[in-house]
Design a protein around this motif. Structure first.
Motif, PDB file in Angstrom:
ATOM      1  N   THR A 109       0.818  -1.221   0.000  1.00 51.82           N
ATOM      2  CA  THR A 109       0.000   0.000   0.000  1.00 51.82           C
ATOM      3  C   THR A 109       0.847   1.264   0.000  1.00 51.82           C
ATOM      4  OG1 THR A 109      -1.781  -1.143   1.182  1.00 51.82           O
ATOM      5  CG2 THR A 109      -1.819   1.260   1.216  1.00 51.82           C
ATOM      6  N   LEU A 110       1.739   1.401   0.976  1.00 53.42           N
ATOM      7  CA  LEU A 110       2.509   2.637   1.082  1.00 53.42           C
ATOM      8  C   LEU A 110       3.557   2.777  -0.020  1.00 53.42           C
ATOM      9  CD1 LEU A 110       3.105   3.217   4.907  1.00 53.42           C
ATOM     10  CD2 LEU A 110       1.291   4.107   3.433  1.00 53.42           C
ATOM     11  N   GLN A 111       4.251   1.697  -0.321  1.00 59.30           N
ATOM     12  CA  GLN A 111       5.315   1.794  -1.327  1.00 59.30           C
ATOM     13  C   GLN A 111       4.788   2.250  -2.696  1.00 59.30           C
ATOM     14  OE1 GLN A 111       8.743   1.293  -0.675  1.00 59.30           O
ATOM     15  NE2 GLN A 111       8.867   2.310  -2.681  1.00 59.30           N
ATOM     16  N   PRO A 112       3.662   1.695  -3.195  1.00 57.35           N
ATOM     17  CA  PRO A 112       3.132   2.200  -4.472  1.00 57.35           C
ATOM     18  C   PRO A 112       2.742   3.679  -4.419  1.00 57.35           C
ATOM     19  CG  PRO A 112       2.198   0.050  -3.984  1.00 57.35           C
ATOM     20  CD  PRO A 112       2.937   0.489  -2.751  1.00 57.35           C
ATOM     21  N   LEU A 113       2.199   4.122  -3.281  1.00 57.27           N
ATOM     22  CA  LEU A 113       1.846   5.538  -3.140  1.00 57.27           C
ATOM     23  C   LEU A 113       3.099   6.404  -3.130  1.00 57.27           C
ATOM     24  CD1 LEU A 113      -0.999   5.226  -0.483  1.00 57.27           C
ATOM     25  CD2 LEU A 113      -1.268   5.988  -2.849  1.00 57.27           C
ATOM     26  N   TYR A 114       4.131   5.923  -2.442  1.00 62.50           N
ATOM     27  CA  TYR A 114       5.406   6.644  -2.450  1.00 62.50           C
ATOM     28  C   TYR A 114       5.973   6.705  -3.869  1.00 62.50           C
ATOM     29  CZ  TYR A 114      10.358   7.552  -2.080  1.00 62.50           C
ATOM     30  OH  TYR A 114      11.612   8.081  -2.281  1.00 62.50           O
ATOM     31  N   ASP A 115       5.942   5.586  -4.587  1.00 64.11           N
ATOM     32  CA  ASP A 115       6.470   5.549  -5.950  1.00 64.11           C
ATOM     33  C   ASP A 115       5.737   6.550  -6.847  1.00 64.11           C
ATOM     34  OD1 ASP A 115       8.228   3.573  -5.180  1.00 64.11           O
ATOM     35  OD2 ASP A 115       7.010   1.920  -5.958  1.00 64.11           O
ATOM     36  N   GLU A 116       4.417   6.659  -6.657  1.00 64.06           N
ATOM     37  CA  GLU A 116       3.643   7.607  -7.460  1.00 64.06           C
ATOM     38  C   GLU A 116       4.018   9.049  -7.116  1.00 64.06           C
ATOM     39  OE1 GLU A 116       0.704   9.066 -10.172  1.00 64.06           O
ATOM     40  OE2 GLU A 116       1.999   7.306 -10.005  1.00 64.06           O
ATOM     41  N   GLN A 117       4.234   9.334  -5.836  1.00 63.10           N
ATOM     42  CA  GLN A 117       4.674  10.677  -5.444  1.00 63.10           C
ATOM     43  C   GLN A 117       6.024  11.009  -6.074  1.00 63.10           C
ATOM     44  OE1 GLN A 117       3.794  11.716  -1.061  1.00 63.10           O
ATOM     45  NE2 GLN A 117       3.690   9.492  -1.100  1.00 63.10           N
ATOM     46  N   HIS A 118       6.911  10.040  -6.031  1.00 64.80           N
ATOM     47  CA  HIS A 118       8.250  10.223  -6.609  1.00 64.80           C
ATOM     48  C   HIS A 118       8.138  10.493  -8.111  1.00 64.80           C
ATOM     49  CE1 HIS A 118      12.315   9.104  -7.993  1.00 64.80           C
ATOM     50  NE2 HIS A 118      12.703   9.454  -6.764  1.00 64.80           N
ATOM     51  N   ARG A 119       7.266   9.743  -8.799  1.00 68.05           N
ATOM     52  CA  ARG A 119       7.079   9.941 -10.234  1.00 68.05           C
ATOM     53  C   ARG A 119       6.524  11.336 -10.528  1.00 68.05           C
ATOM     54  NH1 ARG A 119       3.460  10.214 -14.022  1.00 68.05           N
ATOM     55  NH2 ARG A 119       1.714  10.003 -12.566  1.00 68.05           N
ATOM     56  N   LEU A 120       5.533  11.759  -9.747  1.00 73.08           N
ATOM     57  CA  LEU A 120       4.921  13.067  -9.970  1.00 73.08           C
ATOM     58  C   LEU A 120       5.927  14.197  -9.785  1.00 73.08           C
ATOM     59  CD1 LEU A 120       1.486  12.505  -8.203  1.00 73.08           C
ATOM     60  CD2 LEU A 120       1.861  12.859 -10.647  1.00 73.08           C
ATOM     61  N   LEU A 121       6.827  14.035  -8.827  1.00 69.81           N
ATOM     62  CA  LEU A 121       7.850  15.058  -8.606  1.00 69.81           C
ATOM     63  C   LEU A 121       8.784  15.150  -9.798  1.00 69.81           C
ATOM     64  CD1 LEU A 121       9.446  17.108  -6.946  1.00 69.81           C
ATOM     65  CD2 LEU A 121      10.616  15.187  -5.840  1.00 69.81           C
ATOM     66  N   HIS A 122       9.254  14.016 -10.293  1.00 67.36           N
ATOM     67  CA  HIS A 122      10.304  14.013 -11.304  1.00 67.36           C
ATOM     68  C   HIS A 122       9.780  14.065 -12.736  1.00 67.36           C
ATOM     69  CE1 HIS A 122      13.571  13.480  -8.454  1.00 67.36           C
ATOM     70  NE2 HIS A 122      12.799  12.636  -7.801  1.00 67.36           N
ATOM     71  N   GLU A 123       8.512  13.687 -12.949  1.00 67.29           N
ATOM     72  CA  GLU A 123       7.971  13.707 -14.298  1.00 67.29           C
ATOM     73  C   GLU A 123       6.922  14.786 -14.500  1.00 67.29           C
ATOM     74  OE1 GLU A 123       6.516   9.895 -15.472  1.00 67.29           O
ATOM     75  OE2 GLU A 123       8.335   8.820 -14.858  1.00 67.29           O
ATOM     76  N   ASN A 124       6.344  15.245 -13.417  1.00 70.32           N
ATOM     77  CA  ASN A 124       5.223  16.180 -13.539  1.00 70.32           C
ATOM     78  C   ASN A 124       5.442  17.459 -12.750  1.00 70.32           C
ATOM     79  OD1 ASN A 124       2.790  16.365 -14.950  1.00 70.32           O
ATOM     80  ND2 ASN A 124       1.571  15.955 -13.120  1.00 70.32           N
TER      81      ASN A 124
END
Length: 234
Positions: A109-124
């Motif tokens: 649960t937490l790791q996928p949410l963290y991964d999405e936050q990381h993606r949004l920072l670096h890609e968006n």
């Protein structure tokens, strides 16, 4: 019939609250029952009940003989909300760390949410980060197993976003927050309740400090605008 009325009231509450949190109903706006009734395709009765509930929860103010208005949220109000969030997030993290299966919860649960936050920072560029961030914290609240705690925190989290209390405006804050999320996840996965509580509290405290920097900068910018007197600047 009673259940149906409660369902409509709950639907109205959720939808109007979302309009407030998203800024669709900005501070100073008068909330008109007829307009909301047409918009949500509900009768005035559940709309009025929902507005009364939102007023109790701090999202609206009732002005005698004038109706409901979206309040202006002062920096002092935001600091008070952050103080409560700090204490309650700490409790939620402590209880979550002691929950059976917490390591699996972190992984699935937490790791996928963290991964999405990381993606949004670096890609968006961080756009959309706040929505995923609140889901990250909400997941911890829910796994704590304390339903009243979840209700309080969900309300406070909504008020922070409603009051534009996001600390993500501070350059570098999102990156720092992600590092803090990693530390919280590690403490939870280890089942280390005292460390999880301490890290969760520090995380919210740092967000509050960053919000204070935003307020200070905005106030200074407002004072420096041409044609404005610094005497009247809060």
């Amino acid at each position: 019939m009673t259940i149906e009325r409660q369902t409509y009231k709950g639907q109205a509450y959720i939808e109007i609250r979302q309009m407030l949190v998203n800024g669709e109903l900005p501070p100073g706006t008068k909330v008109v029952v007829r307009v909301l009734s047409e918009r949500l395709k509900l009768s005035p009765t559940p709309i009025k009940s929902a507005l009364a509930g939102l007023e109790r929860d701090g999202f609206l103010v009732a002005v005698p003989h004038r109706g409901y208005f979206v309040p202006q949220v002062a920096p002092k109000d935001m600091r008070e909300i952050y103080e409560l969030r700090e204490a309650l997030d700490g409790i939620a993290a402590r209880k979550a760390a002691s929950t059976p299966g917490v390591r699996e919860f972190v992984r699935t649960t937490l790791q996928p949410l963290y991964d999405e936050q990381h993606r949004l920072l670096h890609e968006n560029g961080g756009q959309g980060y706040s929505d995923v961030d609140i889901n990250f914290h909400r997941a911890i609240w829910h796994v704590s197993g304390n339903t009243r705690l979840v209700q309080f925190l969900d309300n406070l989290g909504g008020q922070l976003r409603f009051g534009s209390g996001s600390s993500s405006k501070v350059p570098g804050r999102i990156s720092d927050a992600l590092h803090e999320h990693v530390a919280i996840m590690e403490a939870l996965a280890d089942g280390d309740a005292p460390r999880a509580e301490r890290l969760a509290r520090e995380h919210v405290r740092r967000a509050a400090d960053a919000f204070g920097d935003v307020v200070t900068t905005d106030t200074a910018d407002e004072a420096d605008r041409p044609g404005r007197s610094t005497e009247h600047t809060a």
